[in-house]
Design a protein around this motif. Structure first.
Motif, mmCIF file in Angstrom:
data_model
loop_
_atom_site.group_PDB
_atom_site.id
_atom_site.type_symbol
_atom_site.label_atom_id
_atom_site.label_comp_id
_atom_site.label_asym_id
_atom_site.label_seq_id
_atom_site.Cartn_x
_atom_site.Cartn_y
_atom_site.Cartn_z
ATOM 1 N N ILE A 1 9.022 20.938 24.159
ATOM 2 C CA ILE A 1 9.907 21.409 23.091
ATOM 3 C C ILE A 1 11.339 21.088 23.490
ATOM 4 N N PHE A 2 12.083 20.447 22.600
ATOM 5 C CA PHE A 2 13.470 20.087 22.886
ATOM 6 C C PHE A 2 14.401 21.164 22.320
ATOM 7 N N PRO A 3 14.916 22.043 23.178
ATOM 8 C CA PRO A 3 15.700 23.180 22.674
ATOM 9 C C PRO A 3 17.088 22.832 22.163
ATOM 10 N N GLU A 4 17.563 21.604 22.402
ATOM 11 C CA GLU A 4 18.842 21.199 21.820
ATOM 12 C C GLU A 4 18.691 20.916 20.325
ATOM 13 N N GLY A 5 17.478 20.621 19.912
ATOM 14 C CA GLY A 5 17.227 20.379 18.498
ATOM 15 C C GLY A 5 17.528 18.969 18.034
ATOM 16 N N GLY A 6 18.116 18.143 18.890
ATOM 17 C CA GLY A 6 18.440 16.770 18.521
ATOM 18 C C GLY A 6 19.308 16.134 19.589
ATOM 19 N N TYR A 7 19.752 14.922 19.319
ATOM 20 C CA TYR A 7 20.598 14.206 20.270
ATOM 21 C C TYR A 7 21.535 13.280 19.495
ATOM 22 N N HIS A 8 22.691 12.980 20.086
ATOM 23 C CA HIS A 8 23.620 12.055 19.436
ATOM 24 C C HIS A 8 24.561 11.485 20.492
ATOM 25 N N LYS A 9 24.114 10.416 21.126
ATOM 26 C CA LYS A 9 24.919 9.717 22.132
ATOM 27 C C LYS A 9 25.481 10.669 23.188
ATOM 28 N N ASN A 10 24.663 11.670 23.574
ATOM 29 C CA ASN A 10 25.112 12.641 24.568
ATOM 30 C C ASN A 10 24.853 12.183 26.001
ATOM 31 N N HIS A 11 24.044 11.097 26.138
ATOM 32 C CA HIS A 11 23.761 10.532 27.452
ATOM 33 C C HIS A 11 23.301 11.622 28.419
ATOM 34 N N ASN A 12 23.919 11.745 29.603
ATOM 35 C CA ASN A 12 23.456 12.726 30.585
ATOM 36 C C ASN A 12 24.134 14.084 30.464
ATOM 37 N N SER A 13 24.906 14.284 29.411
ATOM 38 C CA SER A 13 25.458 15.611 29.159
ATOM 39 C C SER A 13 24.414 16.426 28.394
ATOM 40 N N VAL A 14 24.517 17.737 28.482
ATOM 41 C CA VAL A 14 23.508 18.617 27.881
ATOM 42 C C VAL A 14 24.174 19.562 26.894
ATOM 43 N N GLY A 15 23.661 19.581 25.665
ATOM 44 C CA GLY A 15 24.202 20.482 24.650
ATOM 45 C C GLY A 15 23.671 21.893 24.806
ATOM 46 N N GLU A 16 24.075 22.740 23.898
ATOM 47 C CA GLU A 16 23.610 24.122 23.939
ATOM 48 C C GLU A 16 22.140 24.194 23.524
ATOM 49 N N PHE A 17 21.395 25.095 24.144
ATOM 50 C CA PHE A 17 19.986 25.289 23.817
ATOM 51 C C PHE A 17 19.848 26.383 22.761
ATOM 52 N N LYS A 18 19.003 26.127 21.776
ATOM 53 C CA LYS A 18 18.770 27.086 20.705
ATOM 54 C C LYS A 18 17.787 28.161 21.180
ATOM 55 N N ALA A 19 18.198 29.408 21.061
ATOM 56 C CA ALA A 19 17.379 30.522 21.548
ATOM 57 C C ALA A 19 16.010 30.561 20.871
ATOM 58 N N GLY A 20 15.963 30.206 19.582
ATOM 59 C CA GLY A 20 14.697 30.271 18.848
ATOM 60 C C GLY A 20 13.617 29.366 19.405
ATOM 61 N N SER A 21 14.017 28.335 20.150
ATOM 62 C CA SER A 21 13.044 27.400 20.716
ATOM 63 C C SER A 21 12.112 28.089 21.714
ATOM 64 N N PHE A 22 12.539 29.226 22.240
ATOM 65 C CA PHE A 22 11.783 29.888 23.304
ATOM 66 C C PHE A 22 10.890 31.021 22.794
ATOM 67 N N LYS A 23 10.907 31.250 21.485
ATOM 68 C CA LYS A 23 10.122 32.358 20.933
ATOM 69 C C LYS A 23 8.635 32.218 21.205
ATOM 70 N N SER A 24 8.120 31.006 21.052
ATOM 71 C CA SER A 24 6.677 30.816 21.228
ATOM 72 C C SER A 24 6.253 31.045 22.674
ATOM 73 N N ALA A 25 7.092 30.653 23.638
ATOM 74 C CA ALA A 25 6.770 30.883 25.046
ATOM 75 C C ALA A 25 6.720 32.370 25.341
ATOM 76 N N VAL A 26 7.681 33.111 24.786
ATOM 77 C CA VAL A 26 7.724 34.560 24.997
ATOM 78 C C VAL A 26 6.494 35.216 24.397
ATOM 79 N N LYS A 27 6.143 34.814 23.189
ATOM 80 C CA LYS A 27 4.986 35.410 22.527
ATOM 81 C C LYS A 27 3.679 35.075 23.259
ATOM 82 N N ALA A 28 3.597 33.863 23.790
ATOM 83 C CA ALA A 28 2.376 33.444 24.484
ATOM 84 C C ALA A 28 2.328 33.966 25.920
ATOM 85 N N GLU A 29 3.482 34.393 26.454
ATOM 86 C CA GLU A 29 3.590 34.913 27.826
ATOM 87 C C GLU A 29 3.127 33.869 28.846
#
Length: 238
Positions: A145-173
């Motif tokens: 799962i890509f928590p940045e939600g997308g990419y745009h010429k960011n190369h090796n820099s890292v954008g903010e991660f969307k909290a909602g991306s982790f909901k399924s991991a929490v629910k599945a434990e």
């Protein structure tokens, strides 16, 4: 993009793999998840050979031996999921933007690995995908799962991660695996045919007990920080 065009042209004689992917995806009674994944990896290796792409993998010892888990990498370009699947021995799948998943070859590949298509700006569909991810991971499947939600010429820099991306991991434990990608953008974003080397770093698994009392926003920050730290160490070694 030049490399991507070369990969397509070089593999035209292997276009027969596209309908074979579709056939395997439709006939789960004949082809196991393992067999489908091996065929997907074969397609990835042929693409890498055509594009003069090498991928170095690190930290595979951090991957749990048993059970399902979710991998959360930074996002740099079209090669990201392919590089991870090349480096990841056991079958895994990916969550992809529905709008990007219906082109020729992409559709058949996603169907082959039983990927999940996420329709952005559709809350009801997002809830269904989270539920499916939770149920499937509890059964032992593994997802990217890509928590940045997308990419745009960011190369090796890292954008903010969307909290909602982790909901399924929490629910599945299930364990969370941060994945640091280095130079992955170079595979298809550079206008060059020179050999390129990318890196996939599987970081230490974060067990449910470690994050169960955290909010998804806190988890997102923790995972991002670990990935950023690894990328910085790789690019600027002491």
């Amino acid at each position: 993009m030049l490399r991507f065009v070369k990969v397509i042209l070089w593999n035209l004689p292997r276009a027969y793999m596209i309908p074979r992917m579709a056939y395997r995806a439709r006939h789960g009674e004949k082809y196991s998840e393992e067999e489908c994944y091996r065929y997907a990896q074969l397609a990835i290796r042929r693409m890498m050979r055509a594009g003069h792409i090498s991928t170095q993998k690190y930290g595979t010892e951090h991957l749990p031996e048993e059970g399902g888990y979710m991998m959360f990498p930074n996002h740099q370009g079209k090669y990201d999921a392919l590089g991870i699947m090349y480096a990841h021995e056991k079958p895994c799948s990916v969550v992809i933007d529905d709008a990007r998943s219906h082109g020729v070859l992409v559709k058949q590949f996603i169907d082959l690995i039983h990927g999940k298509r996420l329709v952005k700006n559709d809350p009801r569909q997002s809830v269904r995908i989270i539920r499916e991810l939770t149920e499937d991971t509890k059964k032992g499947r593994r997802f990217i799962i890509f928590p940045e939600g997308g990419y745009h010429k960011n190369h090796n820099s890292v954008g903010e991660f969307k909290a909602g991306s982790f909901k399924s991991a929490v629910k599945a434990e299930v364990p969370i695996i941060p994945v640091a990608l280095v130079d992955s953008y170079r595979a298809f974003e550079e206008w060059s045919l020179r050999p390129v080397v990318t890196q996939v770093h599987f970081l230490k698994a974060i067990p449910y007990d470690e994050y169960k009392n955290m909010s998804t926003a806190q988890i997102a920050v923790m995972v991002r920080d670990r990935i950023v730290s690894t990328i910085q160490e790789v690019l600027s070694p002491a």
